[in-house]
Design a protein around this motif. Structure first.
Motif, PDB file in Angstrom:
ATOM      1  N   ILE A   1     127.805  -4.226  11.287  1.00 39.52           N
ATOM      2  CA  ILE A   1     127.458  -3.793  12.645  1.00 39.52           C
ATOM      3  C   ILE A   1     126.583  -3.949  12.673  1.00 39.52           C
ATOM      4  O   ILE A   1     125.195  -3.472  10.946  1.00 39.52           O
ATOM      5  N   GLU A   2     125.483  -3.707  13.121  1.00 42.73           N
ATOM      6  CA  GLU A   2     124.030  -3.671  14.484  1.00 42.73           C
ATOM      7  C   GLU A   2     124.977  -3.162  14.896  1.00 42.73           C
ATOM      8  O   GLU A   2     124.610  -3.866  16.238  1.00 42.73           O
ATOM      9  N   ALA A   3     123.812  -1.920  15.421  1.00 42.45           N
ATOM     10  CA  ALA A   3     123.905  -0.638  16.268  1.00 42.45           C
ATOM     11  C   ALA A   3     122.552  -1.003  17.328  1.00 42.45           C
ATOM     12  O   ALA A   3     121.772  -0.776  16.623  1.00 42.45           O
ATOM     13  N   GLU A   4     122.635  -1.904  18.060  1.00 42.55           N
ATOM     14  CA  GLU A   4     121.961  -2.135  19.196  1.00 42.55           C
ATOM     15  C   GLU A   4     122.475  -2.037  20.697  1.00 42.55           C
ATOM     16  O   GLU A   4     123.240  -1.816  21.309  1.00 42.55           O
ATOM     17  N   LEU A   5     120.842  -2.207  21.307  1.00 44.46           N
ATOM     18  CA  LEU A   5     121.054  -2.060  22.868  1.00 44.46           C
ATOM     19  C   LEU A   5     120.667  -3.336  23.918  1.00 44.46           C
ATOM     20  O   LEU A   5     119.204  -3.993  23.281  1.00 44.46           O
TER      21      LEU A   5
ATOM     22  N   SER B   1     117.924  -5.349  21.156  1.00 46.27           N
ATOM     23  CA  SER B   1     116.972  -5.231  21.030  1.00 46.27           C
ATOM     24  C   SER B   1     116.992  -5.375  19.474  1.00 46.27           C
ATOM     25  O   SER B   1     115.678  -5.284  18.495  1.00 46.27           O
ATOM     26  N   GLY B   2     118.171  -5.517  18.154  1.00 44.75           N
ATOM     27  CA  GLY B   2     117.809  -5.749  17.457  1.00 44.75           C
ATOM     28  C   GLY B   2     118.480  -4.021  16.669  1.00 44.75           C
ATOM     29  O   GLY B   2     118.259  -3.183  17.646  1.00 44.75           O
ATOM     30  N   THR B   3     118.850  -3.967  15.145  1.00 41.07           N
ATOM     31  CA  THR B   3     119.422  -3.038  15.099  1.00 41.07           C
ATOM     32  C   THR B   3     118.489  -1.566  14.737  1.00 41.07           C
ATOM     33  O   THR B   3     117.754  -2.065  14.657  1.00 41.07           O
ATOM     34  N   VAL B   4     119.100   0.022  15.414  1.00 38.34           N
ATOM     35  CA  VAL B   4     117.967   0.723  15.665  1.00 38.34           C
ATOM     36  C   VAL B   4     118.466   1.733  15.003  1.00 38.34           C
ATOM     37  O   VAL B   4     119.605   1.735  14.358  1.00 38.34           O
TER      38      VAL B   4
ATOM     39  N   GLY C   1     126.451 -16.708  10.332  1.00 35.42           N
ATOM     40  CA  GLY C   1     126.524 -15.585   9.765  1.00 35.42           C
ATOM     41  C   GLY C   1     126.843 -14.691  10.723  1.00 35.42           C
ATOM     42  O   GLY C   1     126.899 -13.202  10.617  1.00 35.42           O
ATOM     43  N   LYS C   2     126.449 -14.426  11.841  1.00 33.11           N
ATOM     44  CA  LYS C   2     125.908 -13.588  13.395  1.00 33.11           C
ATOM     45  C   LYS C   2     126.934 -14.288  14.525  1.00 33.11           C
ATOM     46  O   LYS C   2     127.453 -13.641  15.657  1.00 33.11           O
ATOM     47  N   SER C   3     126.877 -15.673  14.243  1.00 33.73           N
ATOM     48  CA  SER C   3     127.665 -16.476  15.706  1.00 33.73           C
ATOM     49  C   SER C   3     128.846 -15.898  15.998  1.00 33.73           C
ATOM     50  O   SER C   3     129.898 -16.602  16.921  1.00 33.73           O
TER      51      SER C   3
ATOM     52  N   GLY D   1     112.579 -12.648  17.341  1.00 33.54           N
ATOM     53  CA  GLY D   1     113.769 -12.451  17.753  1.00 33.54           C
ATOM     54  C   GLY D   1     114.039 -13.975  17.516  1.00 33.54           C
ATOM     55  O   GLY D   1     114.150 -14.747  16.887  1.00 33.54           O
ATOM     56  N   TYR D   2     115.891 -14.124  17.795  1.00 32.76           N
ATOM     57  CA  TYR D   2     116.147 -15.165  17.508  1.00 32.76           C
ATOM     58  C   TYR D   2     117.457 -15.607  18.363  1.00 32.76           C
ATOM     59  O   TYR D   2     117.224 -14.799  19.352  1.00 32.76           O
ATOM     60  N   HIS D   3     117.448 -16.896  19.303  1.00 29.47           N
ATOM     61  CA  HIS D   3     118.329 -17.362  19.759  1.00 29.47           C
ATOM     62  C   HIS D   3     120.222 -17.765  19.313  1.00 29.47           C
ATOM     63  O   HIS D   3     120.584 -17.452  18.622  1.00 29.47           O
TER      64      HIS D   3
ATOM     65  N   VAL E   1     119.443 -13.495  23.570  1.00 26.26           N
ATOM     66  CA  VAL E   1     118.604 -13.925  22.070  1.00 26.26           C
ATOM     67  C   VAL E   1     118.386 -12.442  21.753  1.00 26.26           C
ATOM     68  O   VAL E   1     118.946 -10.958  22.685  1.00 26.26           O
ATOM     69  N   ASP E   2     118.334 -12.366  20.545  1.00 25.04           N
ATOM     70  CA  ASP E   2     118.389 -11.058  19.834  1.00 25.04           C
ATOM     71  C   ASP E   2     117.345 -10.503  18.751  1.00 25.04           C
ATOM     72  O   ASP E   2     116.559 -11.541  18.189  1.00 25.04           O
ATOM     73  N   PHE E   3     116.725  -9.967  19.432  1.00 28.23           N
ATOM     74  CA  PHE E   3     115.336  -8.864  19.010  1.00 28.23           C
ATOM     75  C   PHE E   3     115.277  -8.305  16.668  1.00 28.23           C
ATOM     76  O   PHE E   3     116.974  -8.558  16.720  1.00 28.23           O
TER      77      PHE E   3
ATOM     78  N   ASN F   1     127.192  -3.963  19.914  1.00 26.13           N
ATOM     79  CA  ASN F   1     127.415  -4.355  18.647  1.00 26.13           C
ATOM     80  C   ASN F   1     127.274  -5.370  17.883  1.00 26.13           C
ATOM     81  O   ASN F   1     128.070  -7.020  18.510  1.00 26.13           O
ATOM     82  N   ASP F   2     126.197  -6.324  17.510  1.00 27.05           N
ATOM     83  CA  ASP F   2     126.079  -7.423  16.627  1.00 27.05           C
ATOM     84  C   ASP F   2     126.722  -7.685  15.317  1.00 27.05           C
ATOM     85  O   ASP F   2     125.961  -7.418  14.444  1.00 27.05           O
ATOM     86  N   TRP F   3     128.208  -7.833  15.308  1.00 23.56           N
ATOM     87  CA  TRP F   3     128.848  -8.449  14.117  1.00 23.56           C
ATOM     88  C   TRP F   3     127.897  -9.066  13.248  1.00 23.56           C
ATOM     89  O   TRP F   3     127.227  -9.954  13.261  1.00 23.56           O
TER      90      TRP F   3
HETATM   91 MN    MN Z   1     120.963  -7.960  14.905  1.00 26.78          MN
END
Ligand code: MN
Length: 396
Positions: A178-182, A322-325, A232-234, A138-140, A105-107, A212-214
């Motif tokens: 990119i998306e920098a996340e925890l 977390s989603g992009t920080v 676009g994410k998967s 969020g999304y799955h 899951v990404d928030f 990193n959520d490319w």
């Molecule tokens: Mn993300």
């Protein structure tokens, strides 16, 4: 026997002790712990077969009491003499994906990021949607395409259509980001039909990794209405190989930003689960951003409570991010679409102008946090390089 020398400024001292899965040439992947610039083989030293497995899942499933016990034993082990054959320089091992990922899951929990993307994607409308301060949006995601740091990322192809294009076109993404996340990893799951309360977070969640959520922004912006992110994410999500135990983050705990309006009761925390983690993003070796995790609005305890409030079960190895920080400043943005304001404000990378990722570009995300005894602890890195698109046949 070996005594491991831990320099005072090491990010991998006794206050950290992150777990990972490693192999040496000709040997099978197994569980190790990082100490200074060494990996200590737990399969060879602790006498529990869960550490001989190629993922952390069996160990994580043993639960919080066992995690605490092992952390104590590992601290004692690496403070004394360790058999030579169980100690490997970190440069001589291969690191593997540390977990078998259950669900992913990404928030979208940074107010700065959500507001910036609202301004970019929906100009003229309020930057935050009406639900954003009432629940962690969020999304799955796609668990099967979570890869370990160092895995090359092939540029995705897909449909894209700018607002003024008459029809969609097929081809390699031109706005790869990119998306920098925890990320947080569930250690002990919860049954279907039950909820996880906020205060169960330290019993349920084993540790944290960098993510990193490319993201292919051109594919995303055409496909996302009305069901959210999809292709676009998967295509890939990268995580760091070292899982930092939640217990190692005790000195980094802070309050999350004040909640206004007050959320519904199931999202109220009795203990704060924000973390003062400083992230850094390097683009082709140049530091371009320092996203502050402490700015994240919803805590990981609230994310877990929300994810299960409908009775959805969780499993060992579930990953949620977390989603992009992003912070309030331009040099604290954790995605290039924000950093370059939709591509309108290129950044200078070693003399080249960049808006989105070019083939051959490499991104490295790192993070540190306050540890016990006044020293800092590190998360290591999540690294990825972009390879050219394949099978670009125009979508035929
Ligand atoms: Mn993300």
């Amino acid at each position: 026997m070996t005594t491991i020398d831990i320099p005072d400024d090491s990010l991998f001292g006794l206050g950290n002790l992150p777990y990972g899965v490693f192999s040496t040439p000709g040997s099978r992947p197994r569980v190790g712990v990082r100490v200074a610039d060494f990996v200590v083989d737990l399969a060879a030293t602790l006498g529990d077969e869960v550490f001989a497995r190629p993922t952390l899942n069996a160990f994580m499933a043993q639960g919080r009491r066992r995690w605490d016990e092992v952390r104590r034993r590992v601290g004692e082990l690496v403070s004394g003499e360790v058999p030579d054959t169980a100690v490997h320089p970190v440069g001589e091992v291969t690191m593997h994906l540390p977990i078998e990922v259950g669900d992913y899951v990404d928030f979208y929990a940074s107010e700065h990021h959500a507001s910036n993307l609202g301004r970019l994607f929906r100009p003229g409308s309020p930057p935050l949607m009406p639900n954003w301060k009432h629940l962690p949006v969020g999304y799955h995601g796609r668990a099967g395409t979570v890869v370990v740091s160092g895995t090359d990322i092939v540029r995705p192809c897909g449909q894209r259509k700018a607002a003024d294009d008459p029809a969609p076109a097929f081809g390699p993404s031109r706005r790869l980001d990119i998306e920098a996340e925890l990320g947080f990893i569930v250690g002990t799951g919860s049954p279907l039909g039950t909820r996880v309360r906020c205060d169960e977070f330290p019993e349920r969640v084993f540790g944290a990794v960098l993510v990193n959520d490319w993201s292919a922004r051109d594919i995303q912006s055409w496909e996302y209405v009305p069901l959210g992110p999809f292709l676009g994410k998967s295509f890939a999500t990268s995580i760091s190989p070292w899982v930092v135990p939640i217990a190692a983050l005790e000195a980094a705990r802070v309050d999350t930003p004040p909640k206004d309006p007050e959320p519904l009761p199931y999202l109220r925390e009795t203990e704060p689960w924000g973390f003062d983690i400083e992230m850094a993003v390097e683009w082709n070796g140049r530091l371009v951003s320092r996203p502050p995790y402490r700015e994240i609005y919803w805590s990981p305890a609230q994310m877990l409570a929300h994810m299960t409030v409908n009775g959805a079960s969780t499993r060992t190895g579930d990953l949620y991010a977390s989603g992009t920080v992003s912070g309030p400043r331009q040099d604290q943005r954790g995605a290039f679409i924000e950093l370059t304001w939709g591509g309108a404000e290129p950044v200078d990378i070693n003399g080249e102008k960049r808006t989105f990722l070019e083939d051959g570009d490499e991104v490295v995300i790192t993070a540190t946090a306050p540890g016990s005894d006044g020293r800092r602890i590190g998360f290591g890195e999540v690294r990825g390089r972009i390879l050219p698109a394949v099978d670009d046949d125009g979508g035929r």
